[in-house]
Design an enzyme around this catalytic site. Structure first.
Site, PDB file in Angstrom:
ATOM      1  CB  SER A 188      -0.985  -0.033   1.171  1.00  0.00           C
ATOM      2  OG  SER A 188      -2.019   0.905   1.006  1.00  0.00           O
ATOM      3  CD  GLU A 315      -5.164  -3.622  -3.815  1.00  0.00           C
ATOM      4  OE1 GLU A 315      -5.248  -3.576  -2.581  1.00  0.00           O
ATOM      5  OE2 GLU A 315      -4.198  -4.131  -4.416  1.00  0.00           O
ATOM      6  CG  HIS A 409      -5.977  -2.307   0.569  1.00  0.00           C
ATOM      7  ND1 HIS A 409      -4.978  -2.246  -0.375  1.00  0.00           N
ATOM      8  CD2 HIS A 409      -5.610  -1.427   1.560  1.00  0.00           C
ATOM      9  CE1 HIS A 409      -4.068  -1.374   0.008  1.00  0.00           C
ATOM     10  NE2 HIS A 409      -4.417  -0.876   1.173  1.00  0.00           N
TER      11      HIS A 409
END
Length: 488
Positions: A188, A315, A409
């Site tokens: 991320s 995500e 995610h």
């Protein structure tokens, strides 16, 4: 039998860790080792300064202070917040072995405003079992690390990454690691940090290869960073200068920085992310970060370093799904019109994502946000490096969590770390996540860190070539990211 606690001499002084025997191969952990002095007082908003040396053995059996100052609640990854001033520290996990082992330096995510290097998900025990030294690093977050301040150095969080990597280069041999076989990895915002470092001329001597998971690039323009800083300073009642902002308590800065970025939540927050980008993060200051990251990679910076990168299919779709009642009556084309104003581009994108359209507008919205922030970075970076000396490998994570309904995610992190038994993994991955998939992904990560090759054809063998983890189709695909291409 009593085994003496491990003691290692670092450049600043000796540290004492502890042995662990959870897996087949014992390993040692050294936690909270300072790589810089606490960024408080006169060092607040300053570049990191090397730690004061010590002579007595320093205890390194507990995690150090974190820049995360409060329990964020509801995060997908456990993110412990540990109080204290000495937030610039590293954690080292190393096998019970002598020699010169490959090293993974991991940078945590959290949108450049949250996250914690003390997360149990980043424990290096499985990498240690497979002969890889693992280091997790801390860095200043939010405005502290990335806010524009008149009179202060820009990109303080980036400078923290550099200082931590310099510490690794100077000290990792004492922990059994090879300073010339360092892979910098992250997820991320941490993946964005990896690509930012890969494109920085001043970082090139600090690592051999790069591993970017769901990379979220910031590349904040200086004028936008200044506007946000001025807005935050106005909320605190001071000028955006080093002298005046140092008078504002850290807690007040943290409390107000969200107001300075966006007061929206849910789909409104996603809209702001699309239109304005990450509120805090590395800024293109023309000095440390000279140009936007992909432009730097396109110019050849970092071209001698192997890169492994990829993203999950959906995500951020969970966030859009939570707004499904508001979105279900809006045609997907109408929803995307403010973001994809070119009619041909919009139609091309919707055509390429027909499968998502069949799932409803929320699925299209979630996929678009996922593509815009994360997934388009994969072909973007791979194509930027098309003519470089070192290859680029791409992957796509497609395993759908039975608990969340999406390949979402953070879901892939415990697979990469082979940590499906860790706390809160079942909340995200369900009661029986496939160990076979963790074996495949973790083995690929170990192979890349050890030998700079994860084990499938590189992107340049045929543009688009990617390894698909957990999907229902072929393992190797040349069309894994075709649905994003209209956005490039």
């Amino acid at each position: 039998m009593v085994i003496d606690a491990p003691i290692v001499q670092t450049s600043a002084g000796p540290v004492r860790g502890f042995w662990r025997e959870e897996l087949d191969r014992p390993s040692a952990a050294f936690l909270g080792i300072p790589f810089a002095q606490p960024p408080v007082g006169e060092l607040r908003f300053a570049a990191p300064v090397p730690p004061e040396p010590w002579t007595d053995v320093r205890d390194a059996t507990g995690y150090g202070a974190t820049a995360l100052r409060h329990d964020p609640g509801g995060t997908l990854i456990p993110e412990p917040a540990i109080p204290g001033d000495g937030t610039l520290n590293v954690n080292v996990f190393t096998p019970d072995a002598e020699g010169s082992l490959p090293v993974l330096v991991w940078i945590h995510g959290g949108g450049y405003t949250a996250g914690s290097p003390a997360s149990p998900w980043y424990d290096g025990r499985a990498f240690n079992r497979d002969g890889v030294v693992t280091v997790t690093i801390s860095y200043r977050l939010g405005f502290d690390g990335f806010g524009w301040i008149d009179g202060a150095p820009h990109n303080r969080g980036v400078r923290d990454w550099l200082a931590a990597l310099e510490w690794v280069r100077q000290n990792i041999a004492a922990f059994g690691g090879d300073p010339d076989r360092v892979t910098v990895g992250g997820q991320s915002a941490g993946g964005g940090a990896v690509l930012t470092l890969l494109g920085m001329p001043t970082a090139q001597h600090l690592f051999r290869s790069a591993f970017a998971v769901s990379a979220a690039l910031a590349d904040v323009p200086v004028d936008i960073a200044r506007q946000r800083a001025e807005r935050l300073a106005a909320l605190t009642g001071v000028a955006p200068t080093l002298e005046e902002l140092r008078t504002v308590p850290e807690e007040r800065i943290h409390a107000l920085q969200r107001k300075a970025e966006s007061a929206k939540r849910g789909i409104g927050l996603l809209t702001d992310l699309i239109e304005q980008g990450s509120p805090w993060g590395p800024m293109v200051d023309g000095d440390l970060v000279r140009v936007p990251t992909l432009e730097s990679l396109r110019s050849g910076i970092g071209g001698d370093k192997p890169l492994l990168l990829g993203a999950a299919d959906d995500e951020f779709t969970m966030v859009a799904e939570a707004e499904e009642s508001k979105l279900r009556l809006i045609p997907p084309g109408l929803l995307l019109r403010p973001f994809l104003r070119d009619r041909e581009v919009r139609h091309a994108y919707l055509e390429a994502n027909a499968e998502q359209r069949a799932k409803g507008t929320a699925a299209v919205a979630g996929r678009y946000v996922s593509d815009h922030i994360f997934r388009v970075v994969v072909p973007g970076a791979a194509e930027a490096r098309a003519s470089t000396e070192a290859p680029t490998w791409a992957y796509r994570f497609s395993w759908v969590s039975p608990a969340k309904g999406w390949a979402c995610h953070c879901l892939d992190v415990p697979f990469w770390f082979d940590g499906l038994d860790l706390e809160r993994v079942h909340d995200l991955a369900g009661d029986a996540p496939p160990q076979s998939l963790a074996d495949e992904m973790h083995s690929a990560a170990v192979a890349f860190v050890s030998d700079a090759d994860p084990g499938w054809p590189a992107w340049r063998t045929q543009p688009g070539t990617s390894r698909v983890f957990g999907g229902s189709g072929p393992e190797i695909s040349e069309t894994a990211y075709d649905s994003t291409l209209a956005l490039l």
